[in-house]
Structures are given as C-alpha cells and as structure tokens.
Design an enzyme around this catalytic site. Structure first.
Site, PDB file in Angstrom:
ATOM      1  N   HIS A   1       0.855  -1.183   0.000  1.00 14.16           N
ATOM      2  CA  HIS A   1       0.000   0.000   0.000  1.00 14.16           C
ATOM      3  C   HIS A   1       0.895   1.238   0.000  1.00 14.16           C
ATOM      4  CE1 HIS A   1      -3.789   2.093   1.849  1.00 14.16           C
ATOM      5  NE2 HIS A   1      -3.140   2.894   1.036  1.00 14.16           N
TER       6      HIS A   1
ATOM      7  N   GLU B   1      -2.684  -1.618  -3.170  1.00 13.62           N
ATOM      8  CA  GLU B   1      -3.692  -0.849  -2.452  1.00 13.62           C
ATOM      9  C   GLU B   1      -3.402   0.641  -2.572  1.00 13.62           C
ATOM     10  OE1 GLU B   1      -4.579  -4.072   1.124  1.00 13.62           O
ATOM     11  OE2 GLU B   1      -3.474  -2.235   1.588  1.00 13.62           O
TER      12      GLU B   1
ATOM     13  N   HIS C   1      -6.449  -6.325   8.214  1.00 11.10           N
ATOM     14  CA  HIS C   1      -6.084  -5.317   9.204  1.00 11.10           C
ATOM     15  C   HIS C   1      -6.127  -5.925  10.606  1.00 11.10           C
ATOM     16  CE1 HIS C   1      -4.956  -1.084   9.731  1.00 11.10           C
ATOM     17  NE2 HIS C   1      -5.334  -1.301  10.969  1.00 11.10           N
TER      18      HIS C   1
END
Length: 249
Positions: free
Chosen positions: A43, A73, A200
C-alpha cells in the site's frame, strides 16, 4: 481455501528509517513466496513513508516471476505528487492482479475506515471502470456493519475487503461474538455477487476464529502481525504458520 497475501509495507518502514536498501523489500517478499504465500500486497502512500513507486514495480515483476497475485492498495482520489504518480498510473505500470481501493489520507497512521458509498459512490465508479479496463480485479475497503456494503457492486467492484481492525480489538478484549459485524457484512456482499477479502490486525492469535465465523473469505492480506511474529520465529516459519491456520479453517 482462503489465500494469504503478505503485506511487506513494514519491511519498507524499517528500511526507510535508516536509509539505504536494507532490509530488502523484494528479498523479504521472495522469502514469503518461497514459504508458500499466495501473493504479495503493498500500500504505497503518496508521501512515500514506506513503499515507494520503484518498490511497486520490482514487486510486480517478482509476482510475475512466481506466477502469483500482486495486490496494490491505494486511494484513487489522492493526487499525484513528486515521487508518486497517482494510484491509477502506478496500476497502469505494475498491472496488479488486484487493485484495492482504500480511502486513507496522509494524516492516517494506517487505514482505519472504509468507503462511504453514499458520499463516494459516484466518484468511485470511473476509477473502478478505469482499473478494470487495465485488467485489474477491483476490491474496495469497507467497514464491518455498514448496511450499504452491497453498494460496492453498484460502483462496479468485484470484491470488498472487510476492515478487520474492530474485530481484532473485540477479540483481544474477549467480547462475545467479535466477528458478528464482519459476518453480516460478508453475507450482504456475497448476496450482491461480491467476493470477500479481509485485512487489518489479523494475526495468528485471531485468524482461525475469524475464518470460522466469517465463511467464504477469499483472501486475507496480513502484514504488521507477520513482521511482528517473524522477529521471533523467522519470516519463513511465520508464513508457514499462517498457511497451516488457513488449511485448517
């Protein structure tokens, strides 16, 4: 079986804290893939606080070498800046198998909420369409318990990624049925024809319980816990431990 995509952002955090090229992000990703990980996630943020554009291209090439999925991401609304060409431009260069859209800003330490489809849906549609035109599968980050999760289908997404931070907190606190909101969101998404990913704060401690409570999860992307646990057990052994959890789920 649910597949594991290892997020190597934290390796880049450590590298950037000292400068230079050590630890090597690509070497770490290769170690994960040699251990059996099904893909790699990164990300990159516009401020280049960890993963940089050059890392994205190197990791995309590595994933092509191994024949595994690369998951990129980012926030499609973040404008380009020096060192960051913009999320769509990065995808056009790297051609990830999956583009995961996340509504984070520079001020966020980490991703901590999903899209508000009532506010963001119209803006998301052209970005989703453009990414799909590149051949990317598109996933969008969503909050567990959001009754509008099925709206991800209306903006053209293929999958949703459940934000599992609240689940991890509830699990650690010993709350009853900590995955209830995630399970309900998964059911709503699947009923709308969407695939379900999750990520997460998932860890070896909570991953099995999560998958038992939330059926049909296609992919988990895990980074922070993998690197934390690898400090003690080693990266190869840690990835293999996650794969055993997935195989048993």
């Amino acid at each position: 079986m649910t597949v594991l995509s290892v997020n190597v952002n934290k390796v880049a955090v450590l590298r950037n804290s000292r400068g230079g090229q050590a630890p090597d992000v690509v070497r770490a990703a290769r170690t994960c893939l040699d251990a059996g990980a099904h893909g790699i996630t990164v990300h990159p943020r516009p401020d280049a606080r960890h993963i940089r554009a050059d890392d994205v291209l190197a990791l995309a090439a590595l994933c092509r070498e191994y024949g595994v999925e690369f998951n990129l991401e980012g926030n499609p609304f973040a404008p380009p800046r020096e060192g960051y060409p913009g999320f769509h431009a990065l995808c056009a260069q790297a051609l990830p198998a999956q583009a995961t859209l996340v509504p984070d800003g520079d001020g966020q330490l980490t991703s901590d909420h999903g899209f508000d489809f009532a506010a963001d849906g119209a803006r998301l549609r052209p970005h989703v369409a453009a990414l799909k035109a590149l051949g990317c599968r598109v996933s969008v980050f969503v909050d567990p318990g959001d009754p509008g999760v099925a709206e991800a289908a209306a903006v053209g997404a293929d999958r949703v990624e459940l934000y599992t931070g609240p689940f991890a907190e509830a699990f650690a606190a010993g709350a009853p049925d900590p995955a209830a909101a995630c399970a309900e969101s998964a059911r709503l998404a699947q009923a709308a024809g969407l695939g379900v990913n999750a990520g997460h704060d998932l860890s070896q401690a909570n991953l099995g319980a999560f998958l038992a409570a939330v059926p049909g999860v296609l992919e988990v992307s895990i980074g922070h816990a993998v690197i934390d646990e690898a400090l003690y057990a080693g990266l190869d052994a840690t990835v293999r431990a996650y794969l055993r959890i997935l195989a048993a789920a």
